[in-house]
Design an enzyme around this catalytic site. Structure first.
Site, mmCIF file in Angstrom:
data_model
loop_
_atom_site.group_PDB
_atom_site.id
_atom_site.type_symbol
_atom_site.label_atom_id
_atom_site.label_comp_id
_atom_site.label_asym_id
_atom_site.label_seq_id
_atom_site.Cartn_x
_atom_site.Cartn_y
_atom_site.Cartn_z
ATOM 1 N N CYS A 94 10.068 0.978 2.275
ATOM 2 C CA CYS A 94 10.872 -0.211 2.572
ATOM 3 C C CYS A 94 12.324 0.174 2.822
ATOM 4 O O CYS A 94 13.034 -0.516 3.539
ATOM 5 C CB CYS A 94 10.748 -1.210 1.436
ATOM 6 S SG CYS A 94 10.964 -0.472 -0.172
ATOM 7 N N TRP A 128 0.796 -1.233 0.000
ATOM 8 C CA TRP A 128 0.000 0.000 0.000
ATOM 9 C C TRP A 128 0.823 1.275 0.000
ATOM 10 O O TRP A 128 0.283 2.356 -0.142
ATOM 11 C CB TRP A 128 -0.957 0.025 1.198
ATOM 12 C CG TRP A 128 -0.391 -0.483 2.498
ATOM 13 C CD1 TRP A 128 -0.599 -1.729 3.023
ATOM 14 C CD2 TRP A 128 0.454 0.197 3.428
ATOM 15 N NE1 TRP A 128 0.067 -1.851 4.213
ATOM 16 C CE2 TRP A 128 0.730 -0.688 4.491
ATOM 17 C CE3 TRP A 128 1.021 1.473 3.465
ATOM 18 C CZ2 TRP A 128 1.533 -0.352 5.575
ATOM 19 C CZ3 TRP A 128 1.819 1.819 4.538
ATOM 20 C CH2 TRP A 128 2.070 0.910 5.582
ATOM 21 N N ASN A 129 2.132 1.169 0.176
ATOM 22 C CA ASN A 129 2.884 2.416 0.404
ATOM 23 C C ASN A 129 3.175 3.213 -0.866
ATOM 24 O O ASN A 129 3.242 4.436 -0.806
ATOM 25 C CB ASN A 129 4.152 2.157 1.214
ATOM 26 C CG ASN A 129 5.054 1.140 0.576
ATOM 27 O OD1 ASN A 129 4.595 0.247 -0.130
ATOM 28 N ND2 ASN A 129 6.325 1.265 0.811
ATOM 29 N N GLY A 135 5.973 -6.518 -0.206
ATOM 30 C CA GLY A 135 5.151 -6.463 0.997
ATOM 31 C C GLY A 135 5.978 -6.792 2.220
ATOM 32 O O GLY A 135 7.209 -6.695 2.208
ATOM 33 N N GLY A 136 5.303 -7.204 3.272
ATOM 34 C CA GLY A 136 5.977 -7.507 4.530
ATOM 35 C C GLY A 136 6.713 -8.840 4.472
ATOM 36 O O GLY A 136 6.413 -9.692 3.633
ATOM 37 N N GLU A 162 11.187 -4.158 11.674
ATOM 38 C CA GLU A 162 10.705 -3.072 10.826
ATOM 39 C C GLU A 162 9.453 -2.442 11.436
ATOM 40 O O GLU A 162 8.472 -3.133 11.693
ATOM 41 C CB GLU A 162 10.385 -3.602 9.425
ATOM 42 C CG GLU A 162 10.045 -2.492 8.455
ATOM 43 C CD GLU A 162 9.716 -3.009 7.057
ATOM 44 O OE1 GLU A 162 8.964 -3.977 6.939
ATOM 45 O OE2 GLU A 162 10.219 -2.409 6.088
ATOM 46 N N GLU A 201 10.298 -8.437 -2.774
ATOM 47 C CA GLU A 201 10.906 -7.218 -2.257
ATOM 48 C C GLU A 201 10.253 -6.978 -0.909
ATOM 49 O O GLU A 201 9.084 -6.605 -0.833
ATOM 50 C CB GLU A 201 10.689 -6.062 -3.232
ATOM 51 C CG GLU A 201 11.658 -4.935 -3.011
ATOM 52 C CD GLU A 201 11.125 -3.941 -2.012
ATOM 53 O OE1 GLU A 201 11.483 -4.089 -0.805
ATOM 54 O OE2 GLU A 201 10.377 -3.051 -2.394
ATOM 55 N N LEU A 202 11.000 -7.264 0.137
ATOM 56 C CA LEU A 202 10.440 -7.215 1.489
ATOM 57 C C LEU A 202 11.047 -6.032 2.236
ATOM 58 O O LEU A 202 11.693 -5.181 1.650
ATOM 59 C CB LEU A 202 10.718 -8.542 2.185
ATOM 60 C CG LEU A 202 10.345 -9.771 1.332
ATOM 61 C CD1 LEU A 202 10.711 -11.043 2.045
ATOM 62 C CD2 LEU A 202 8.886 -9.750 0.949
HETATM 63 O O1 TXE Z 1 1.501 -6.254 4.129
HETATM 64 P P1 TXE Z 1 1.373 -7.638 3.421
HETATM 65 P P2 TXE Z 1 0.546 -5.498 5.121
HETATM 66 C C1 TXE Z 1 5.419 -4.298 6.177
HETATM 67 C C2 TXE Z 1 5.048 -3.283 7.222
HETATM 68 C C3 TXE Z 1 3.655 -3.664 7.576
HETATM 69 C C4 TXE Z 1 3.646 -5.151 7.368
HETATM 70 C C5 TXE Z 1 2.282 -5.705 7.051
HETATM 71 O O2 TXE Z 1 5.886 -3.431 8.333
HETATM 72 O O3 TXE Z 1 3.358 -3.376 8.897
HETATM 73 O O4 TXE Z 1 4.500 -5.365 6.281
HETATM 74 O O5 TXE Z 1 1.654 -4.897 6.074
HETATM 75 C C6 TXE Z 1 -0.986 -9.284 -0.204
HETATM 76 N N1 TXE Z 1 -1.407 -14.373 -0.557
HETATM 77 N N2 TXE Z 1 5.357 -3.773 4.844
HETATM 78 O O6 TXE Z 1 -0.317 -6.418 5.913
HETATM 79 O O7 TXE Z 1 0.491 -8.573 4.154
HETATM 80 C C7 TXE Z 1 -1.745 -8.100 0.340
HETATM 81 O O8 TXE Z 1 -3.101 -8.164 -0.023
HETATM 82 C C8 TXE Z 1 -1.202 -13.457 -1.509
HETATM 83 C C9 TXE Z 1 6.606 -3.534 4.207
HETATM 84 O O9 TXE Z 1 -0.141 -4.462 4.367
HETATM 85 O O10 TXE Z 1 2.747 -8.074 3.129
HETATM 86 C C10 TXE Z 1 -0.979 -6.965 -0.310
HETATM 87 O O11 TXE Z 1 -1.397 -6.797 -1.644
HETATM 88 N N3 TXE Z 1 -1.104 -12.148 -1.265
HETATM 89 C C11 TXE Z 1 6.482 -3.352 2.774
HETATM 90 C C12 TXE Z 1 0.459 -7.474 -0.283
HETATM 91 O O12 TXE Z 1 0.360 -8.892 -0.136
HETATM 92 C C13 TXE Z 1 -1.212 -11.744 0.011
HETATM 93 C C14 TXE Z 1 5.294 -2.682 2.243
HETATM 94 C C15 TXE Z 1 1.294 -6.934 0.878
HETATM 95 O O13 TXE Z 1 0.625 -7.221 2.071
HETATM 96 C C16 TXE Z 1 -1.412 -12.660 1.057
HETATM 97 C C17 TXE Z 1 4.096 -3.006 3.002
HETATM 98 C C18 TXE Z 1 -1.515 -14.024 0.728
HETATM 99 N N4 TXE Z 1 -1.720 -14.969 1.653
HETATM 100 C C19 TXE Z 1 4.169 -3.497 4.248
HETATM 101 N N5 TXE Z 1 -1.475 -11.974 2.213
HETATM 102 C C20 TXE Z 1 7.712 -2.975 2.026
HETATM 103 N N6 TXE Z 1 8.699 -3.817 2.043
HETATM 104 O O14 TXE Z 1 7.785 -1.973 1.364
HETATM 105 C C21 TXE Z 1 -1.328 -10.665 1.895
HETATM 106 N N7 TXE Z 1 -1.167 -10.521 0.563
#
Ligand code: TXE
Length: 495
Positions: free
Chosen positions: A287, A154-155, A231-232, A388, A253-254
């Site tokens: 990130c 989402w960022n 994502g996370g 993080e 890319e985490l």
């Molecule tokens: O991220 P998620 P969230 C970190 C940040 C945050 C934490 C959780 O610390 O607090 O991650 O954030 C999809 N199968 N970052 O919950 O869960 C989800 O729908 C397939 C760091 O928002 O990682 C979204 O589109 N997809 C980071 C995407 O994964 C799935 C940026 C990211 O969500 C899924 C964001 C599944 N089972 C958060 N579960 C960075 N590195 O920039 C979720 N998703």
């Protein structure tokens, strides 16, 4: 109450209601209120989107286009994004709360990904292998993988989309894009431009909804060849494990816990700006956030004084206001998470010099704001230094010399980025060499480009985005052997 605008999904070149028949509200982080309805896709929606992408990959116009024609389409898409940059930026701000000042710049830059990879599309060359066998002609081709699932966070929704979509399409794949459930509107606005650019139907599909519903069905779908994910780290590991079941390619890319290291010979004024940009830009929700500020002992006190002076003047408020410097946190769970890490840091004994709580200023309204927060006297084994936070929370850690700076910098599970502030060329190179990070910035911070590889060491990820090599992550190599011999030799032995 007035009905909120209702989005549809984009599948096979048409707009469709979700098969689930359900929608979810998406909120504006500045006022905490819902402003639109996003389709809540389920496994059936995922299947439908993958089927459309597979059909577009196997049949129809897309596989018949030359690489040059694919490149032309990408460049046309880039032009349309440039035309609509301000509109797309406003959608992003409304949905994720990032500053309009940043998003306008970002959206004006995003077209470069489509121009760059559009230009690269017809420069992917195979090789003629100098065969060790007589009467044999052997060459390689680099071919697309098939259906790529691109999952974004989402960022920075549209920037992260460009990182994935531009090389995936340049390589000839088709895509199902799954934006974050918190910020799906911009992807649905963006895909209108994909249509306007006249990409064949089904080449780019957008499936929206929760990760554990539509996302899970996408990453486990047998017809998906690759998952490109931002994502996370917990979700990233899950994506990797699930994709392994189908031997899918994966790029991840985490997150990070990036060190921003200031040596005693740095230009202090510049380094203060670098520290601020590392952690308070985008409210720390990047990130690459420079969330650990490593200060050499001798300059610690002076640096902290100057840092506080600047940080205290940061203007919080409406992200649509061009003068605002720190906007809200994007989601309620993230807001809670940031505040909980602030409590953890206090319990661990870190010294809170600034902020340390939710912002309750009139200019913040009902938004999810956290005060810019600075902790001093952090030791690197504290949770606030290891995990993080993804918010405007800085941890200051002292070091004596280069060896200690490098040891502290590398002593985390992550390795996404690092900053080095020094005026000594030898030191900048030797320290950059020793840092375990996919990106090192010297006397700058948060610079990214379509042409420079980006990705993580260690638990920060797998693979690289951006730069010419990124297209390889979306290609597979075929070796073609053609015999020129006048007769087939002994069929019972290996040739
Ligand atoms: O991220 P998620 P969230 C970190 C940040 C945050 C934490 C959780 O610390 O607090 O991650 O954030 C999809 N199968 N970052 O919950 O869960 C989800 O729908 C397939 C760091 O928002 O990682 C979204 O589109 N997809 C980071 C995407 O994964 C799935 C940026 C990211 O969500 C899924 C964001 C599944 N089972 C958060 N579960 C960075 N590195 O920039 C979720 N998703």
């Amino acid at each position: 109450m007035a009905q909120l605008p209702k989005y549809q999904m984009h599948v096979g070149g048409t707009w469709v209601d979700p098969l689930s028949g359900e929608w979810l509200e998406t909120d504006n982080p500045f006022n905490g209120k819902p402003w639109a309805l996003i389709p809540r896709g389920n496994a059936d929606d995922a299947n439908r989107a993958v089927a459309a992408a597979k059909d577009a990959f196997d049949n129809g116009e897309w596989p018949r286009l030359t690489a040059t024609e694919r490149g032309n389409l990408l460049r046309r898409l880039g032009d349309l994004i440039a035309r609509d940059a301000d509109r797309l930026a406003a959608t992003e701000v409304q949905d994720n709360g990032k500053l309009i000042a940043e998003m306008r710049g970002q959206l004006r830059y995003v077209p470069q990904w489509y121009y760059y990879f559009g230009g690269l599309a017809d420069k992917v060359e195979g090789a003629v292998i100098p065969s060790d066998k007589p009467d044999m002609f052997n060459y390689t081709r680099h071919e697309p993988l098939g259906v790529v699932v691109a999952i974004t966070a989402w960022n920075s929704p549209l920037l992260l989309t460009a990182y994935k979509l531009a090389p995936a399409l340049a390589a000839g794949n088709t895509v199902v894009l799954k934006p974050s459930e918190y910020t799906s509107a911009s992807a649905l606005e963006f895909v209108k431009l994909v249509d306007e650019a006249e990409f064949p139907p089904g080449v780019v599909n957008v499936a929206t909804g929760y990760g554990r519903e539509v996302g899970e069905a996408l990453i486990s779908h047998p017809d998906v060849a690759k998952v490109a994910f931002t994502g996370g780290s917990v979700t990233g590991r899950h994506v990797y494990e699930t994709a392994a079941g189908g031997l899918k390619r994966v790029t991840l890319e985490l997150g990070g816990k990036s060190p921003n290291i200031v040596f005693e010979d740095a230009d202090i004024e510049d380094a203060v700006k670098g520290a601020i940009s590392g952690i308070f830009a985008a409210s720390g929700q990047t990130c690459v956030a420079g969330s650990r500020l490593l200060l050499q002992e001798d300059i610690h006190d002076e640096f902290v004084e100057r840092l506080l002076r600047t940080a205290k003047t940061a203007r919080l408020g409406d992200p649509m206001d061009m003068d605002t410097q720190v906007g809200p946190v994007t989601t309620p769970p993230q807001f809670d998470k940031v505040l909980s890490y602030i409590s953890i840091a206090k319990e661990e004994g870190a010294n809170c010099l600034l902020g340390g709580r939710a912002a309750q200023r009139p200019e913040c309204g009902d938004g999810w704001f956290v005060e810019p927060t600075i902790f001093d006297d952090v030791s690197n084994d504290m949770r606030i230094a290891q995990e993080e936070v993804f918010g405007p929370v800085l941890s200051i850690i002292r070091f004596r010399d280069d060896d200690e700076a490098v040891a502290i910098a590398n002593d985390v599970m992550y390795g996404l980025a690092a900053g080095v502030w020094t005026q000594n060329v030898r030191r900048s190179i030797t320290v950059a060499d020793r840092l375990q990070a996919g990106t090192v910035w010297v006397n700058t911070y948060r610079a990214v480009s379509f042409m420079s590889p980006f990705g993580g060491y260690k638990m920060s990820g797998i693979g690289r985005e951006n730069g010419a090599d990124a297209i390889r992550e979306y290609l597979q190599t075929k070796s073609v052997w053609i015999s020129t011999a006048s007769e087939v030799p002994n069929p019972f032995v290996l040739r």
